[in-house]
Design a protein around this motif. Structure first.
Motif, PDB file in Angstrom:
ATOM      1  N   SER A   1       0.954  -1.055  -0.197  1.00  0.00           N
ATOM      2  CA  SER A   1      -0.105   0.010  -0.079  1.00  0.00           C
ATOM      3  C   SER A   1       0.762   1.048   0.008  1.00  0.00           C
ATOM      4  O   SER A   1       1.927   1.347   0.630  1.00  0.00           O
ATOM      5  N   GLY A   2       0.489   2.390  -0.417  1.00  0.00           N
ATOM      6  CA  GLY A   2       0.985   3.391  -0.621  1.00  0.00           C
ATOM      7  C   GLY A   2       0.375   4.671   0.049  1.00  0.00           C
ATOM      8  O   GLY A   2      -0.441   4.452   0.883  1.00  0.00           O
ATOM      9  N   PRO A   3       0.868   5.944  -0.135  1.00  0.00           N
ATOM     10  CA  PRO A   3       0.307   6.881   0.866  1.00  0.00           C
ATOM     11  C   PRO A   3      -0.931   7.719   0.239  1.00  0.00           C
ATOM     12  O   PRO A   3      -1.186   9.077  -0.213  1.00  0.00           O
ATOM     13  N   GLY A   4      -1.852   6.811  -0.017  1.00  0.00           N
ATOM     14  CA  GLY A   4      -3.200   7.541  -0.721  1.00  0.00           C
ATOM     15  C   GLY A   4      -4.243   7.474   0.133  1.00  0.00           C
ATOM     16  O   GLY A   4      -5.464   7.419  -0.362  1.00  0.00           O
ATOM     17  N   CYS A   5      -4.204   7.303   1.313  1.00  0.00           N
ATOM     18  CA  CYS A   5      -5.251   7.619   2.211  1.00  0.00           C
ATOM     19  C   CYS A   5      -5.421   8.909   3.022  1.00  0.00           C
ATOM     20  O   CYS A   5      -4.304   9.186   3.741  1.00  0.00           O
ATOM     21  N   PRO A   6      -6.172   9.805   2.594  1.00  0.00           N
ATOM     22  CA  PRO A   6      -6.169  11.214   3.052  1.00  0.00           C
ATOM     23  C   PRO A   6      -6.007  11.372   4.582  1.00  0.00           C
ATOM     24  O   PRO A   6      -5.272  12.449   4.762  1.00  0.00           O
ATOM     25  N   VAL A   7      -6.643  10.637   5.165  1.00  0.00           N
ATOM     26  CA  VAL A   7      -6.547  10.873   6.753  1.00  0.00           C
ATOM     27  C   VAL A   7      -5.142  10.188   7.131  1.00  0.00           C
ATOM     28  O   VAL A   7      -4.520  11.001   8.109  1.00  0.00           O
ATOM     29  N   CYS A   8      -4.514   9.396   6.635  1.00  0.00           N
ATOM     30  CA  CYS A   8      -3.313   8.878   6.942  1.00  0.00           C
ATOM     31  C   CYS A   8      -2.341   9.654   6.968  1.00  0.00           C
ATOM     32  O   CYS A   8      -1.227   9.866   7.669  1.00  0.00           O
ATOM     33  N   VAL A   9      -2.297  10.338   5.972  1.00  0.00           N
ATOM     34  CA  VAL A   9      -0.966  11.490   5.676  1.00  0.00           C
ATOM     35  C   VAL A   9      -1.195  12.669   5.958  1.00  0.00           C
ATOM     36  O   VAL A   9      -0.324  13.806   6.155  1.00  0.00           O
ATOM     37  N   THR A  10      -2.255  12.981   6.806  1.00  0.00           N
ATOM     38  CA  THR A  10      -2.337  14.289   7.446  1.00  0.00           C
ATOM     39  C   THR A  10      -1.785  14.245   8.940  1.00  0.00           C
ATOM     40  O   THR A  10      -1.706  13.385   9.668  1.00  0.00           O
ATOM     41  N   PRO A  11      -0.693  15.416   8.945  1.00  0.00           N
ATOM     42  CA  PRO A  11       0.416  15.153  10.056  1.00  0.00           C
ATOM     43  C   PRO A  11      -0.150  15.716  11.387  1.00  0.00           C
ATOM     44  O   PRO A  11      -1.132  16.141  11.503  1.00  0.00           O
ATOM     45  N   ASN A  12       0.370  15.165  12.273  1.00  0.00           N
ATOM     46  CA  ASN A  12       0.079  15.431  13.590  1.00  0.00           C
ATOM     47  C   ASN A  12      -0.123  16.763  13.899  1.00  0.00           C
ATOM     48  O   ASN A  12      -0.981  17.503  14.673  1.00  0.00           O
ATOM     49  N   ASN A  13       0.734  17.759  13.602  1.00  0.00           N
ATOM     50  CA  ASN A  13       0.642  19.360  13.910  1.00  0.00           C
ATOM     51  C   ASN A  13      -0.614  19.807  13.155  1.00  0.00           C
ATOM     52  O   ASN A  13      -1.008  20.970  13.847  1.00  0.00           O
ATOM     53  N   TYR A  14      -1.179  19.330  11.943  1.00  0.00           N
ATOM     54  CA  TYR A  14      -2.433  19.652  11.737  1.00  0.00           C
ATOM     55  C   TYR A  14      -3.720  19.445  12.721  1.00  0.00           C
ATOM     56  O   TYR A  14      -4.251  20.072  12.891  1.00  0.00           O
ATOM     57  N   LEU A  15      -3.498  18.130  13.315  1.00  0.00           N
ATOM     58  CA  LEU A  15      -4.368  18.127  14.180  1.00  0.00           C
ATOM     59  C   LEU A  15      -4.297  18.580  15.494  1.00  0.00           C
ATOM     60  O   LEU A  15      -5.100  19.002  16.059  1.00  0.00           O
ATOM     61  N   ASP A  16      -3.174  18.984  15.562  1.00  0.00           N
ATOM     62  CA  ASP A  16      -2.835  19.725  17.079  1.00  0.00           C
ATOM     63  C   ASP A  16      -3.359  21.257  16.751  1.00  0.00           C
ATOM     64  O   ASP A  16      -3.909  21.865  17.731  1.00  0.00           O
ATOM     65  N   THR A  17      -3.279  21.531  15.630  1.00  0.00           N
ATOM     66  CA  THR A  17      -3.973  23.026  15.244  1.00  0.00           C
ATOM     67  C   THR A  17      -5.361  22.992  15.225  1.00  0.00           C
ATOM     68  O   THR A  17      -5.999  23.950  15.681  1.00  0.00           O
ATOM     69  N   ALA A  18      -5.968  21.921  14.609  1.00  0.00           N
ATOM     70  CA  ALA A  18      -7.395  21.967  14.715  1.00  0.00           C
ATOM     71  C   ALA A  18      -8.043  21.679  16.091  1.00  0.00           C
ATOM     72  O   ALA A  18      -9.061  22.281  16.510  1.00  0.00           O
ATOM     73  N   ILE A  19      -7.106  21.228  16.990  1.00  0.00           N
ATOM     74  CA  ILE A  19      -7.710  20.798  18.289  1.00  0.00           C
ATOM     75  C   ILE A  19      -7.451  22.264  19.032  1.00  0.00           C
ATOM     76  O   ILE A  19      -8.569  22.723  19.742  1.00  0.00           O
TER      77      ILE A  19
ATOM     78  N   CYS B   1       3.861   4.228  11.023  1.00  0.00           N
ATOM     79  CA  CYS B   1       3.194   4.661   9.936  1.00  0.00           C
ATOM     80  C   CYS B   1       3.784   5.287   8.771  1.00  0.00           C
ATOM     81  O   CYS B   1       3.476   4.964   7.577  1.00  0.00           O
ATOM     82  N   GLY B   2       4.824   6.139   8.920  1.00  0.00           N
ATOM     83  CA  GLY B   2       5.659   6.628   7.848  1.00  0.00           C
ATOM     84  C   GLY B   2       6.202   5.542   7.014  1.00  0.00           C
ATOM     85  O   GLY B   2       5.938   5.506   5.621  1.00  0.00           O
ATOM     86  N   ASN B   3       6.767   4.444   7.489  1.00  0.00           N
ATOM     87  CA  ASN B   3       7.313   3.376   6.830  1.00  0.00           C
ATOM     88  C   ASN B   3       6.225   2.693   6.122  1.00  0.00           C
ATOM     89  O   ASN B   3       6.476   2.042   4.884  1.00  0.00           O
ATOM     90  N   VAL B   4       4.887   2.425   6.722  1.00  0.00           N
ATOM     91  CA  VAL B   4       3.890   1.870   6.071  1.00  0.00           C
ATOM     92  C   VAL B   4       3.316   2.649   4.916  1.00  0.00           C
ATOM     93  O   VAL B   4       3.049   2.206   3.775  1.00  0.00           O
ATOM     94  N   LEU B   5       3.191   3.748   5.126  1.00  0.00           N
ATOM     95  CA  LEU B   5       2.831   4.587   4.016  1.00  0.00           C
ATOM     96  C   LEU B   5       4.084   4.803   2.811  1.00  0.00           C
ATOM     97  O   LEU B   5       3.343   5.275   1.692  1.00  0.00           O
ATOM     98  N   ARG B   6       5.241   4.532   3.170  1.00  0.00           N
ATOM     99  CA  ARG B   6       6.082   4.534   1.993  1.00  0.00           C
ATOM    100  C   ARG B   6       6.131   3.275   1.242  1.00  0.00           C
ATOM    101  O   ARG B   6       7.164   2.767   0.448  1.00  0.00           O
TER     102      ARG B   6
END
Ligand code: SF4
Length: 366
Positions: free
Chosen positions: A59-77, A316-321
Motif C-alpha cells: 500500500s502507498g500514501p493514498g489514504c487522506p486521513v493517514c497522511v495528515t500530520p500531527n501538527n495539523y491535528l494539533d492546530t485543529a484541536i 506509519c511513515g514506513n507503512v505509507l512508503r
C-alpha cells in the motif's frame, strides 16, 4: 466490465490470474496500490491470495486521513478550544491522534465540532451560525480539493465572512516522485488512484515512465479492474517498457476534469507540505492564492499550538512508503487497534493498518 454475468467474471478472473502467473515467472515483482480504496478492495476480494507469491502488493500514501500530520491535528484541536470557533469536519478526522489529544476527546469535553459530508455543508453552517468562525478541515487529495475550492468561491460570491479552511490538501504525483527518488521503496509499478486520476487525467503521471522507467496503470475499483491492472503492469514489465496506461477508461478521461482543475487553480497554488511519517515534500500540497487568503484560517485566526510529538514506536511513515507491512509495527494489534488507534493508518477504513487488522486475520505474520 460491470455488465458481465458471474460466469463471465469468473472466466475473466481465471484468465488474468493465469496470465499474471505466466508473465511473472520467477521474478519478484513489487507493485504499489497508491489509493486506500484500492487497499480495501484488494482485501475484500482476496486479490492477494489470487496472485503468485512472487507478486507482492504494497500500500502507498493514498489514504487522506493517514497522511495528515500531527501538527495539523494539533492546530485543529487548538482551534476547537476557542469559544468563538466551530470546527466542521469529515467524521474520520475525529479519531486521528494529535500529539496529546483528538478531536473526539475535545468534542466530548464540549468543543463545538460538527461532522459534515462536504465543504458546502461547512459553508451552510457558517451561514446558520454567523456569530461563529466556522473552520472546515480541508483534507484529502485532488479528489476533494476542488470541492473545498468551490466552497471558497461560493463564500466569496455570497460575501460570507465567517467561513475558513484549515487546508492540508495533498497532491499525489509529488508523493510518488518522492517515493521513487528516495530509492528505498523499490516499487516496480504503480496502480494509480482512479478517483484522483478522474480529476487530473494521465499527463501528471508521465514522469513515472519517462524519468523513472516505472510502469503505471490507472485502475478501477472492482476486483476484475484490479486484476486486469496488475496484468497490464506485468505485461509492461515483461516487454521492458514503461508507460502510463488507463484501465479505468469508463470513468477516467485522458485529460481528466478540466473544469474541476480550473476551480482548483483559481483558489489554490502548489506549495510545500508536511506528510505524516513521510516529511516535508516540495510542491506536494496546496496554499491559497492571494485573492482568497481571507478564507485561510491560519492566516486570519491566531492560535497557540502545542509542540508536536510523535507516538513512540509508530511505523506509519514506513507503512505509507510501502517499506514495511503493518504487522512489522510493534504496536499493531496490541496497543494500536481501530477502537484505539495510536497512528493514523489505523483510523480510517482506508488506512493500511485498519484494512490489515480487519481483513488480515491469520496473515499478520507475513
Ligand atoms: S499499527 Fe498503529 S502505530 Fe503501527 S504503523 Fe499502524 S497505525 Fe501506526
Amino acid at each position: 466490465m460491470l455488465q458481465m454475468n458471474n460466469e463471465e467474471i469468473r472466466k475473466a478472473a481465471d484468465f488474468f490470474t493465469q496470465e499474471i502467473a505466466k508473465l511473472a515467472g520467477n521474478r519478484s515483482v513489487r507493485l504499489m496500490e497508491v489509493c486506500g480504496t484500492h487497499t480495501v478492495a484488494i482485501f475484500k476480494a482476496g486479490i492477494r491470495q489470487l496472485l503468485p507469491e512472487n507478486v507482492e502488493l504494497v500500500s502507498g500514501p493514498g489514504c487522506p486521513v493517514c497522511v495528515t500530520p500531527n501538527n495539523y491535528l494539533d492546530t485543529a484541536i487548538a482551534y476547537s478550544r476557542k469559544s468563538d470557533v466551530m470546527i466542521a469536519t469529515f467524521g474520520d478526522m475525529l479519531k486521528v491522534p494529535g500529539s496529546s489529544s483528538t478531536l473526539a476527546a475535545e468534542k466530548a469535553q464540549g468543543a463545538d465540532i460538527r461532522i459534515v459530508y462536504s465543504s458546502l455543508e461547512g459553508l451552510e453552517l457558517a451561514k446558520r451560525y454567523p456569530n461563529k468562525k466556522v473552520i472546515f478541515l480541508a483534507v484529502g487529495f485532488e479528489t476533494t480539493a476542488p470541492t473545498a475550492a468551490a466552497a471558497v468561491l461560493m463564500a466569496e460570491v455570497e460575501k460570507i465572512t465567517n467561513f475558513y479552511l484549515l487546508s492540508s490538501h495533498k497532491l499525489v504525483p509529488p508523493a510518488l516522485r518522492a517515493l521513487l527518488s528516495s530509492g528505498d521503496s523499490k516499487v516496480d509499478g504503480f496502480l494509480l488512484p482512479g478517483h484522483v486520476s478522474a480529476m487530473i487525467g494521465l499527463a501528471p503521471y508521465e514522469f513515472l515512465s519517462k524519468e523513472y522507467n516505472t510502469p503505471a496503470v490507472v485502475a478501477g475499483f472492482e476486483p476484475l479492474d484490479i486484476l486486469q491492472s496488475v496484468y497490464m503492469l506485468l505485461r509492461q514489465l515483461d516487454c521492458g517498457v514503461a508507460k502510463v496506461e488507463n484501465q479505468y477508461r469508463r470513468i477516467v478521461p485522458k485529460e481528466g476534469n478540466p473544469a474541476a482543475c480550473e476551480v482548483l487553480s483559481t483558489v489554490y497554488q502548489a506549495a510545500d507540505a508536511q506528510w505524516r511519517g513521510i516529511g516535508h515534500l516540495k510542491k506536494s500540497g496546496l496554499a491559497m492564492q492571494e485573492k482568497y487568503q481571507k478564507f485561510d484560517a491560519l492566516l486570519n485566526i491566531p492560535v497557540a499550538v502545542e509542540e508536536t510529538k510523535e507516538a513512540k514506536g509508530c511505523q506509519c511513515g514506513n507503512v505509507l512508503r510501502g517499506l514495511v507491512l503493518p504487522a512489522a509495527c510493534p504496536l499493531f494489534g496490541k496497543t494500536c487497534k481501530p477502537e484505539h488507534p495510536i497512528g493514523s493508518c489505523m483510523v480510517s477504513i482506508e488506512g493500511t493498518c485498519a484494512a490489515w487488522y480487519k481483513y488480515g486475520a491469520g496473515r499478520w505474520q507475513v
